[in-house]
Design an enzyme around this catalytic site. Structure first.
Site, PDB file in Angstrom:
ATOM      1  N   ARG A 275      43.427  44.128  44.532  1.00 50.90           N
ATOM      2  CA  ARG A 275      44.059  43.452  43.354  1.00 50.90           C
ATOM      3  C   ARG A 275      45.268  42.904  43.905  1.00 50.90           C
ATOM      4  O   ARG A 275      45.476  42.698  45.065  1.00 50.90           O
ATOM      5  CB  ARG A 275      44.659  44.317  42.201  1.00 50.90           C
TER       6      ARG A 275
ATOM      7  N   ALA B 299      47.301  38.760  43.072  1.00 46.16           N
ATOM      8  CA  ALA B 299      46.883  37.429  42.903  1.00 46.16           C
ATOM      9  C   ALA B 299      46.099  36.732  44.451  1.00 46.16           C
ATOM     10  O   ALA B 299      44.975  36.409  44.301  1.00 46.16           O
ATOM     11  CB  ALA B 299      47.802  36.504  42.490  1.00 46.16           C
TER      12      ALA B 299
ATOM     13  N   ARG C  48      38.875  38.991  36.248  1.00 49.05           N
ATOM     14  CA  ARG C  48      40.162  39.296  35.677  1.00 49.05           C
ATOM     15  C   ARG C  48      40.772  37.756  35.398  1.00 49.05           C
ATOM     16  O   ARG C  48      40.541  36.896  36.209  1.00 49.05           O
ATOM     17  CB  ARG C  48      40.975  39.796  36.781  1.00 49.05           C
TER      18      ARG C  48
ATOM     19  N   GLN D 207      51.629  50.320  40.521  1.00 50.46           N
ATOM     20  CA  GLN D 207      51.455  49.883  41.796  1.00 50.46           C
ATOM     21  C   GLN D 207      52.647  50.063  42.683  1.00 50.46           C
ATOM     22  O   GLN D 207      52.671  50.080  43.908  1.00 50.46           O
ATOM     23  CB  GLN D 207      51.088  48.394  41.488  1.00 50.46           C
TER      24      GLN D 207
ATOM     25  N   ASP E  38      51.460  36.038  39.051  1.00 50.74           N
ATOM     26  CA  ASP E  38      49.877  35.887  38.978  1.00 50.74           C
ATOM     27  C   ASP E  38      49.492  34.353  38.539  1.00 50.74           C
ATOM     28  O   ASP E  38      48.556  34.048  38.838  1.00 50.74           O
ATOM     29  CB  ASP E  38      49.325  36.652  37.838  1.00 50.74           C
TER      30      ASP E  38
ATOM     31  N   ASN F  12      53.529  37.516  35.411  1.00 43.33           N
ATOM     32  CA  ASN F  12      53.535  38.541  36.643  1.00 43.33           C
ATOM     33  C   ASN F  12      53.177  39.832  35.701  1.00 43.33           C
ATOM     34  O   ASN F  12      53.253  39.964  34.690  1.00 43.33           O
ATOM     35  CB  ASN F  12      54.592  38.713  37.483  1.00 43.33           C
ATOM     36  N   LYS F  13      52.986  40.865  36.684  1.00 42.74           N
ATOM     37  CA  LYS F  13      53.039  42.253  36.073  1.00 42.74           C
ATOM     38  C   LYS F  13      53.881  42.658  35.008  1.00 42.74           C
ATOM     39  O   LYS F  13      54.893  42.508  34.958  1.00 42.74           O
ATOM     40  CB  LYS F  13      53.132  43.256  37.224  1.00 42.74           C
TER      41      LYS F  13
END
Ligand code: MRU
Length: 316
Positions: free
Chosen positions: A44, A46, A75, A174, A215, A225-226
Protein backbone atom coordinates in the site's frame (compact mmCIF):
# COMPACT_ATOMS: atom_id res chain seq x y z
CA UNK A 1 15.51 -2.52 2.50
CA UNK A 2 13.27 -2.54 -0.57
CA UNK A 3 9.51 -2.72 -0.04
CA UNK A 4 9.07 -4.16 -3.52
CA UNK A 5 11.48 -5.71 -6.03
CA UNK A 6 11.68 -8.18 -8.89
CA UNK A 7 13.24 -11.48 -7.83
CA UNK A 8 13.37 -14.81 -9.71
CA UNK A 9 10.50 -13.92 -12.02
CA UNK A 10 8.29 -12.92 -9.11
CA UNK A 11 7.38 -9.72 -7.31
CA UNK A 12 8.92 -9.76 -3.86
CA UNK A 13 7.14 -7.53 -1.32
CA UNK A 14 7.04 -6.94 2.40
CA UNK A 15 3.68 -8.22 3.67
CA UNK A 16 2.61 -5.01 5.40
CA UNK A 17 -0.40 -6.63 7.07
CA UNK A 18 1.98 -8.48 9.42
CA UNK A 19 4.03 -5.52 10.64
CA UNK A 20 5.17 -4.54 13.22
CA UNK A 21 5.06 -8.02 14.73
CA UNK A 22 6.61 -9.83 11.79
CA UNK A 23 8.81 -8.73 8.89
CA UNK A 24 7.92 -11.24 6.22
CA UNK A 25 8.59 -11.11 2.49
CA UNK A 26 6.16 -12.78 0.11
CA UNK A 27 6.64 -13.62 -3.56
CA UNK A 28 3.79 -12.90 -5.97
CA UNK A 29 3.95 -15.16 -9.00
CA UNK A 30 1.08 -13.96 -11.18
CA UNK A 31 -1.14 -10.97 -11.89
CA UNK A 32 -4.02 -12.09 -9.68
CA UNK A 33 -1.69 -12.43 -6.69
CA UNK A 34 -0.48 -8.86 -7.27
CA UNK A 35 -4.05 -7.53 -7.56
CA UNK A 36 -5.04 -9.39 -4.38
CA UNK A 37 -2.00 -8.06 -2.49
CA UNK A 38 -3.00 -4.51 -3.48
CA UNK A 39 -6.65 -5.02 -2.46
CA UNK A 40 -5.88 -6.53 0.94
CA UNK A 41 -3.10 -3.98 1.48
CA UNK A 42 -0.15 -6.34 1.78
CA UNK A 43 1.33 -3.56 -0.33
CA UNK A 44 0.00 0.00 0.00
CA UNK A 45 1.01 3.64 -0.28
CA UNK A 46 0.72 5.49 -3.59
CA UNK A 47 4.28 5.15 -5.03
CA UNK A 48 4.59 1.50 -3.89
CA UNK A 49 1.25 0.82 -5.59
CA UNK A 50 2.62 2.39 -8.79
CA UNK A 51 5.61 0.03 -8.72
CA UNK A 52 3.34 -2.93 -7.89
CA UNK A 53 1.13 -2.10 -10.88
CA UNK A 54 4.19 -1.89 -13.16
CA UNK A 55 5.48 -5.31 -12.03
CA UNK A 56 1.91 -6.66 -12.18
CA UNK A 57 1.82 -5.80 -15.88
CA UNK A 58 5.04 -7.74 -16.41
CA UNK A 59 3.37 -10.81 -14.90
CA UNK A 60 0.24 -10.12 -16.94
CA UNK A 61 2.12 -9.42 -20.19
CA UNK A 62 0.31 -12.24 -22.02
CA UNK A 63 -2.93 -10.26 -21.83
CA UNK A 64 -1.91 -6.67 -21.24
CA UNK A 65 -5.38 -5.19 -21.69
CA UNK A 66 -6.88 -7.45 -19.05
CA UNK A 67 -3.94 -6.90 -16.72
CA UNK A 68 -4.28 -3.12 -17.05
CA UNK A 69 -8.02 -3.31 -16.36
CA UNK A 70 -7.59 -5.50 -13.27
CA UNK A 71 -4.91 -3.23 -11.84
CA UNK A 72 -6.91 -0.06 -12.55
CA UNK A 73 -9.86 -1.61 -10.71
CA UNK A 74 -7.83 -2.72 -7.67
CA UNK A 75 -7.84 0.51 -5.62
CA UNK A 76 -9.31 3.73 -7.00
CA UNK A 77 -7.75 6.68 -5.18
CA UNK A 78 -3.95 6.49 -5.57
CA UNK A 79 -3.34 7.87 -9.06
CA UNK A 80 0.12 6.28 -9.18
CA UNK A 81 -1.53 3.02 -10.30
CA UNK A 82 -2.98 4.73 -13.38
CA UNK A 83 0.25 6.67 -13.90
CA UNK A 84 2.31 3.44 -13.92
CA UNK A 85 -0.17 1.56 -16.13
CA UNK A 86 -0.22 4.39 -18.69
CA UNK A 87 3.59 4.58 -18.70
CA UNK A 88 3.93 0.81 -19.11
CA UNK A 89 1.39 0.73 -21.96
CA UNK A 90 3.56 3.22 -23.88
CA UNK A 91 6.49 0.76 -24.01
CA UNK A 92 7.19 0.05 -27.70
CA UNK A 93 6.90 -3.65 -28.70
CA UNK A 94 5.65 -4.68 -25.26
CA UNK A 95 6.79 -8.13 -24.19
CA UNK A 96 7.90 -9.50 -20.85
CA UNK A 97 11.47 -8.33 -21.36
CA UNK A 98 10.72 -4.76 -22.46
CA UNK A 99 8.00 -4.36 -19.84
CA UNK A 100 10.32 -5.62 -17.12
CA UNK A 101 12.98 -3.10 -18.15
CA UNK A 102 10.43 -0.28 -17.77
CA UNK A 103 9.08 -1.58 -14.44
CA UNK A 104 12.62 -1.79 -13.04
CA UNK A 105 13.18 1.78 -14.19
CA UNK A 106 10.01 2.95 -12.44
CA UNK A 107 11.16 1.26 -9.23
CA UNK A 108 14.71 2.65 -9.37
CA UNK A 109 13.48 6.14 -10.22
CA UNK A 110 11.12 6.11 -7.26
CA UNK A 111 14.00 5.79 -4.81
CA UNK A 112 15.94 8.64 -6.47
CA UNK A 113 12.83 10.84 -6.59
CA UNK A 114 12.17 10.32 -2.88
CA UNK A 115 15.75 11.23 -2.00
CA UNK A 116 15.48 14.40 -4.08
CA UNK A 117 12.17 15.47 -2.58
CA UNK A 118 13.49 14.58 0.86
CA UNK A 119 16.39 16.96 0.34
CA UNK A 120 14.08 19.79 -0.78
CA UNK A 121 11.72 19.18 2.11
CA UNK A 122 14.52 19.03 4.68
CA UNK A 123 15.23 22.71 3.93
CA UNK A 124 11.92 23.49 5.66
CA UNK A 125 12.86 21.57 8.79
CA UNK A 126 14.91 23.36 11.43
CA UNK A 127 16.70 21.71 14.31
CA UNK A 128 14.39 21.43 17.30
CA UNK A 129 11.22 21.10 15.21
CA UNK A 130 8.39 18.80 16.17
CA UNK A 131 6.72 17.25 13.15
CA UNK A 132 3.27 15.69 12.82
CA UNK A 133 2.68 13.07 10.14
CA UNK A 134 -0.39 11.00 9.29
CA UNK A 135 -0.60 7.43 7.96
CA UNK A 136 2.60 5.97 6.53
CA UNK A 137 4.37 7.85 3.76
CA UNK A 138 7.66 6.10 4.41
CA UNK A 139 9.89 3.49 2.80
CA UNK A 140 7.02 1.01 3.11
CA UNK A 141 4.71 3.25 1.07
CA UNK A 142 7.30 3.66 -1.67
CA UNK A 143 10.02 1.46 -3.17
CA UNK A 144 12.37 2.83 -0.51
CA UNK A 145 13.14 5.97 1.55
CA UNK A 146 9.64 7.48 1.61
CA UNK A 147 8.05 10.85 0.81
CA UNK A 148 6.91 12.58 4.03
CA UNK A 149 9.18 10.24 6.00
CA UNK A 150 11.82 10.90 3.33
CA UNK A 151 11.74 14.58 4.34
CA UNK A 152 12.03 13.57 8.01
CA UNK A 153 14.82 11.06 7.20
CA UNK A 154 16.78 13.70 5.27
CA UNK A 155 16.48 16.27 8.08
CA UNK A 156 17.53 13.65 10.65
CA UNK A 157 20.50 12.55 8.49
CA UNK A 158 21.61 16.20 8.32
CA UNK A 159 21.95 16.08 12.10
CA UNK A 160 18.89 18.19 12.86
CA UNK A 161 17.37 17.39 16.23
CA UNK A 162 13.76 16.64 15.35
CA UNK A 163 10.91 14.87 17.07
CA UNK A 164 8.13 13.19 15.12
CA UNK A 165 4.51 12.69 16.14
CA UNK A 166 2.99 9.93 13.98
CA UNK A 167 -0.81 9.80 14.33
CA UNK A 168 -1.98 6.20 14.71
CA UNK A 169 -4.35 6.49 11.71
CA UNK A 170 -7.54 4.57 12.40
CA UNK A 171 -8.91 2.33 11.07
CA UNK A 172 -5.92 0.54 9.49
CA UNK A 173 -3.39 1.98 11.95
CA UNK A 174 -0.63 2.65 9.41
CA UNK A 175 0.81 5.28 11.76
CA UNK A 176 1.01 2.96 14.77
CA UNK A 177 1.96 -0.19 12.89
CA UNK A 178 4.14 1.04 10.03
CA UNK A 179 5.40 4.60 10.65
CA UNK A 180 6.29 3.85 14.28
CA UNK A 181 8.13 0.71 13.10
CA UNK A 182 10.07 2.65 10.45
CA UNK A 183 10.98 5.54 12.76
CA UNK A 184 12.15 3.08 15.40
CA UNK A 185 14.32 1.25 12.84
CA UNK A 186 15.80 4.58 11.67
CA UNK A 187 16.38 5.70 15.29
CA UNK A 188 14.45 8.91 14.68
CA UNK A 189 12.94 10.17 17.97
CA UNK A 190 9.14 10.01 18.01
CA UNK A 191 6.05 9.85 20.18
CA UNK A 192 3.03 7.92 18.92
CA UNK A 193 -0.34 9.64 19.39
CA UNK A 194 -3.91 8.67 18.51
CA UNK A 195 -5.70 10.70 15.82
CA UNK A 196 -7.86 12.52 18.36
CA UNK A 197 -4.78 13.80 20.21
CA UNK A 198 -3.65 16.02 17.32
CA UNK A 199 -5.56 19.12 18.49
CA UNK A 200 -4.29 18.70 22.05
CA UNK A 201 -0.67 18.55 20.90
CA UNK A 202 -1.07 21.57 18.62
CA UNK A 203 -2.73 23.61 21.36
CA UNK A 204 0.13 22.77 23.71
CA UNK A 205 2.69 24.02 21.17
CA UNK A 206 4.01 20.51 20.61
CA UNK A 207 3.74 20.56 16.80
CA UNK A 208 5.69 23.03 14.61
CA UNK A 209 4.96 21.63 11.17
CA UNK A 210 2.83 18.97 9.46
CA UNK A 211 4.22 16.85 6.62
CA UNK A 212 2.08 14.15 5.00
CA UNK A 213 2.04 12.18 1.75
CA UNK A 214 -0.59 12.15 -1.00
CA UNK A 215 -2.58 9.68 -3.04
CA UNK A 216 -3.73 12.13 -5.69
CA UNK A 217 -3.12 15.85 -6.17
CA UNK A 218 -5.71 17.56 -8.37
CA UNK A 219 -4.78 20.32 -10.84
CA UNK A 220 -5.90 23.03 -8.40
CA UNK A 221 -3.78 21.55 -5.58
CA UNK A 222 -6.60 19.87 -3.63
CA UNK A 223 -5.01 16.70 -2.27
CA UNK A 224 -6.41 13.29 -1.38
CA UNK A 225 -4.56 11.48 1.37
CA UNK A 226 -5.38 9.06 4.16
CA UNK A 227 -8.60 9.71 6.08
CA UNK A 228 -7.89 12.16 8.88
CA UNK A 229 -5.47 14.28 6.89
CA UNK A 230 -8.11 16.96 6.27
CA UNK A 231 -8.88 17.22 10.00
CA UNK A 232 -5.15 17.60 10.71
CA UNK A 233 -4.93 20.36 8.07
CA UNK A 234 -7.90 22.27 9.54
CA UNK A 235 -6.36 22.03 13.00
CA UNK A 236 -2.98 23.16 11.62
CA UNK A 237 -4.66 26.22 10.05
CA UNK A 238 -6.44 27.04 13.34
CA UNK A 239 -3.11 26.97 15.18
CA UNK A 240 -1.06 28.76 12.49
CA UNK A 241 1.04 25.64 11.85
CA UNK A 242 2.38 25.15 8.29
CA UNK A 243 0.97 22.11 6.50
CA UNK A 244 2.97 20.47 3.68
CA UNK A 245 2.33 17.64 1.24
CA UNK A 246 5.34 15.58 0.11
CA UNK A 247 4.76 13.64 -3.10
CA UNK A 248 6.38 12.76 -6.42
CA UNK A 249 5.12 14.22 -9.71
CA UNK A 250 3.56 10.81 -10.45
CA UNK A 251 0.95 11.64 -7.78
CA UNK A 252 -0.11 14.85 -9.55
CA UNK A 253 -3.19 14.25 -11.70
CA UNK A 254 -3.69 17.17 -14.08
CA UNK A 255 -6.71 15.38 -15.61
CA UNK A 256 -8.53 15.85 -12.31
CA UNK A 257 -9.43 19.52 -11.93
CA UNK A 258 -10.42 19.71 -8.26
CA UNK A 259 -10.60 17.49 -5.21
CA UNK A 260 -14.33 16.93 -5.63
CA UNK A 261 -13.56 14.91 -8.78
CA UNK A 262 -11.36 12.46 -6.86
CA UNK A 263 -12.91 9.03 -6.27
CA UNK A 264 -12.62 8.11 -2.59
CA UNK A 265 -12.27 4.41 -1.85
CA UNK A 266 -14.86 3.02 0.57
CA UNK A 267 -13.53 -0.03 2.39
CA UNK A 268 -15.19 -2.82 4.36
CA UNK A 269 -17.06 -1.86 7.59
CA UNK A 270 -15.09 -4.60 9.38
CA UNK A 271 -12.06 -2.27 9.45
CA UNK A 272 -14.09 0.06 11.70
CA UNK A 273 -16.11 -2.41 13.76
CA UNK A 274 -13.18 -4.69 14.54
CA UNK A 275 -9.71 -4.09 15.92
CA UNK A 276 -7.57 -7.03 14.99
CA UNK A 277 -9.79 -10.04 15.54
CA UNK A 278 -11.92 -8.36 18.21
CA UNK A 279 -15.30 -6.84 17.42
CA UNK A 280 -15.62 -3.48 19.23
CA UNK A 281 -19.02 -2.29 17.95
CA UNK A 282 -22.53 -3.79 18.17
CA UNK A 283 -23.66 -5.98 15.29
CA UNK A 284 -26.20 -4.75 12.72
CA UNK A 285 -25.22 -1.05 12.75
CA UNK A 286 -24.47 1.40 9.92
CA UNK A 287 -20.77 2.05 9.41
CA UNK A 288 -18.89 4.43 7.09
CA UNK A 289 -15.32 3.73 6.06
CA UNK A 290 -13.93 6.21 3.51
CA UNK A 291 -10.21 5.39 3.20
CA UNK A 292 -9.17 8.91 2.16
CA UNK A 293 -10.25 12.54 2.41
CA UNK A 294 -9.43 15.65 0.43
CA UNK A 295 -7.52 18.58 1.89
CA UNK A 296 -8.40 21.77 0.01
CA UNK A 297 -5.49 23.63 -1.60
CA UNK A 298 -6.10 26.68 0.63
CA UNK A 299 -4.96 24.70 3.69
CA UNK A 300 -1.71 23.54 2.05
CA UNK A 301 1.37 25.75 2.37
CA UNK A 302 3.42 23.85 -0.19
CA UNK A 303 3.82 20.64 -2.15
CA UNK A 304 7.29 19.16 -1.79
CA UNK A 305 8.33 17.31 -4.96
CA UNK A 306 11.49 16.03 -6.62
CA UNK A 307 11.56 19.27 -8.66
CA UNK A 308 11.25 21.62 -5.71
CA UNK A 309 8.50 23.02 -3.53
CA UNK A 310 5.37 24.30 -5.29
CA UNK A 311 2.44 26.41 -4.19
CA UNK A 312 -0.68 24.24 -4.59
CA UNK A 313 -2.28 24.66 -8.01
CA UNK A 314 0.92 25.84 -9.70
CA UNK A 315 2.12 22.42 -10.91
CA UNK A 316 1.59 22.19 -14.67
O1 MRU B 1 -4.54 3.18 2.28
P1 MRU B 1 -3.07 3.40 2.16
O2 MRU B 1 -2.30 2.87 3.32
O3 MRU B 1 -2.54 2.91 0.82
O4 MRU B 1 -2.91 4.97 2.17
C1 MRU B 1 -1.64 5.53 2.08
C2 MRU B 1 -1.60 7.00 2.22
O5 MRU B 1 -2.60 7.66 2.37
C3 MRU B 1 -0.26 7.65 2.06
O6 MRU B 1 -0.17 8.81 2.83
C4 MRU B 1 -0.04 8.02 0.58
O7 MRU B 1 -0.29 6.92 -0.25
C5 MRU B 1 1.32 8.53 0.33
S1 MRU B 1 2.53 7.27 0.45
C6 MRU B 1 4.06 7.93 0.13
Amino acid sequence: MRTIEWKNNKVKIVDQTLLPNRLKFIHLKNLSEVVRAIKIMQIRGAPALGAAAAFGLVLGAANLKRAARDLLNSRPTAVNIRWAVERMLKVPNPNKKSLLAEALKIAEEDVEINKKLGAYGARLIKSGMKILTVCNAGALATVDYGTAIGVIRAAHDQGKKIHVYPAETRPRLQGAKLTAWELKQAKIPFTLITDNMIGYHMQKGLIDVVVVGADRIAKNGDTANKIGTYAAAVLAKAHGIPFYIAAPFSTVDLQTKTGSDIVIEERTPAEVTDIGKTRIAPKGIKVANPAFDVTPARLIKGIITERGIFKPGTIR
